[in-house]
Design a protein around this motif. Structure first.
Motif, PDB file in Angstrom:
ATOM      1  N   GLY A  63       0.813  -1.213   0.000  1.00  0.00           N
ATOM      2  CA  GLY A  63       0.000   0.000   0.000  1.00  0.00           C
ATOM      3  C   GLY A  63       0.845   1.260   0.000  1.00  0.00           C
ATOM      4  N   SER A  67       1.172   4.110  -2.988  1.00  0.00           N
ATOM      5  CA  SER A  67       0.975   5.553  -2.789  1.00  0.00           C
ATOM      6  C   SER A  67       2.043   6.384  -3.495  1.00  0.00           C
ATOM      7  CB  SER A  67       0.952   5.889  -1.297  1.00  0.00           C
ATOM      8  OG  SER A  67       2.252   5.889  -0.736  1.00  0.00           O
ATOM      9  N   ALA A  75      -5.446   9.912  -0.801  1.00  0.00           N
ATOM     10  CA  ALA A  75      -5.642   9.453   0.579  1.00  0.00           C
ATOM     11  C   ALA A  75      -4.939   8.138   0.890  1.00  0.00           C
ATOM     12  CB  ALA A  75      -7.128   9.321   0.864  1.00  0.00           C
ATOM     13  N   ILE A  76      -4.297   7.515  -0.081  1.00  0.00           N
ATOM     14  CA  ILE A  76      -3.674   6.203   0.140  1.00  0.00           C
ATOM     15  C   ILE A  76      -2.494   6.299   1.107  1.00  0.00           C
ATOM     16  CG2 ILE A  76      -2.386   4.329  -0.983  1.00  0.00           C
ATOM     17  CD1 ILE A  76      -5.418   4.265  -1.416  1.00  0.00           C
ATOM     18  N   PRO A  78      -1.652   8.580   3.553  1.00  0.00           N
ATOM     19  CA  PRO A  78      -1.985   8.763   4.974  1.00  0.00           C
ATOM     20  C   PRO A  78      -2.753   7.576   5.563  1.00  0.00           C
ATOM     21  CG  PRO A  78      -3.245  10.281   3.626  1.00  0.00           C
ATOM     22  CD  PRO A  78      -2.242   9.640   2.733  1.00  0.00           C
ATOM     23  N   PHE A  79      -3.554   6.901   4.745  1.00  0.00           N
ATOM     24  CA  PHE A  79      -4.274   5.731   5.254  1.00  0.00           C
ATOM     25  C   PHE A  79      -3.298   4.641   5.682  1.00  0.00           C
ATOM     26  CE2 PHE A  79      -5.884   1.440   4.500  1.00  0.00           C
ATOM     27  CZ  PHE A  79      -6.909   1.408   5.442  1.00  0.00           C
ATOM     28  N   PHE A  80      -2.370   4.272   4.788  1.00  0.00           N
ATOM     29  CA  PHE A  80      -1.438   3.196   5.122  1.00  0.00           C
ATOM     30  C   PHE A  80      -0.443   3.616   6.197  1.00  0.00           C
ATOM     31  CE2 PHE A  80      -3.125   1.253   1.294  1.00  0.00           C
ATOM     32  CZ  PHE A  80      -3.239  -0.070   1.708  1.00  0.00           C
ATOM     33  N   GLY A  82      -1.159   5.662   8.603  1.00  0.00           N
ATOM     34  CA  GLY A  82      -1.972   5.569   9.821  1.00  0.00           C
ATOM     35  C   GLY A  82      -2.094   4.140  10.305  1.00  0.00           C
ATOM     36  N   CYS A  83      -2.270   3.201   9.371  1.00  0.00           N
ATOM     37  CA  CYS A  83      -2.323   1.780   9.737  1.00  0.00           C
ATOM     38  C   CYS A  83      -1.022   1.345  10.401  1.00  0.00           C
ATOM     39  CB  CYS A  83      -2.593   0.920   8.507  1.00  0.00           C
ATOM     40  SG  CYS A  83      -4.257   1.051   7.838  1.00  0.00           S
ATOM     41  N   TRP A 115       1.863  15.504   5.387  1.00  0.00           N
ATOM     42  CA  TRP A 115       0.868  16.499   5.814  1.00  0.00           C
ATOM     43  C   TRP A 115       1.383  17.919   5.564  1.00  0.00           C
ATOM     44  CZ3 TRP A 115      -3.918  15.144   7.404  1.00  0.00           C
ATOM     45  CH2 TRP A 115      -4.732  16.152   7.890  1.00  0.00           C
TER      46      TRP A 115
END
Length: 117
Positions: A63, A67, A75-76, A78-80, A82-83, A115
């Motif tokens: 993931g 990205s 959004a990929i 920050p999602f991964f 964050g995971c 960010w």
């Protein structure tokens, strides 16, 4: 995506590829046992669980690498990331504080760089 964020995300992805290899392929070998502080007996008994865990680390790496591709959804990353942070915090709380430094901290730095972009 800025170069610094891309490099940081790539580093986090490579960390997870390394963890995947340790867990899936080297768990019972000296390098894997040394990395996780395992006895030969425990490594043998938990080999299947570690391989499953390694597969999930591979998904995180995939993931993160996705990205970095041109045209990937915004959004990929920050999602991964964050995971990875959540997994690192959980691992630090339940297994070893070292996980916080090895997994969660690099992901938090990469997320901050993303960010700030």
């Amino acid at each position: 995506m800025p170069v610094a964020a891309s490099i940081a995300i790539a580093v986090v992805a490579l960390i997870h590829v390394y963890i995947m290899v340790l867990e899936m392929f080297l768990w019972t070998h000296p390098a894997g046992r040394r990395a996780f502080g395992l006895t030969p007996a425990f490594a043998a008994a938990s080999r299947v669980l570690a391989a499953n865990q390694g597969l999930y680390n591979g998904f995180l790496a995939a993931g993160l690498l996705w990205s970095l591709l041109p045209g990937s959804p915004a959004a990929i990353a920050p999602f991964f990331l964050g995971c990875v942070i959540v997994a690192g915090v959980f691992g630090a709380a339940t297994a070893s504080r070292k996980i916080l430094l090895v997994q969660a901290m690099p992901a938090a730095v990469a997320l901050a760089l993303w960010w700030l972009a």
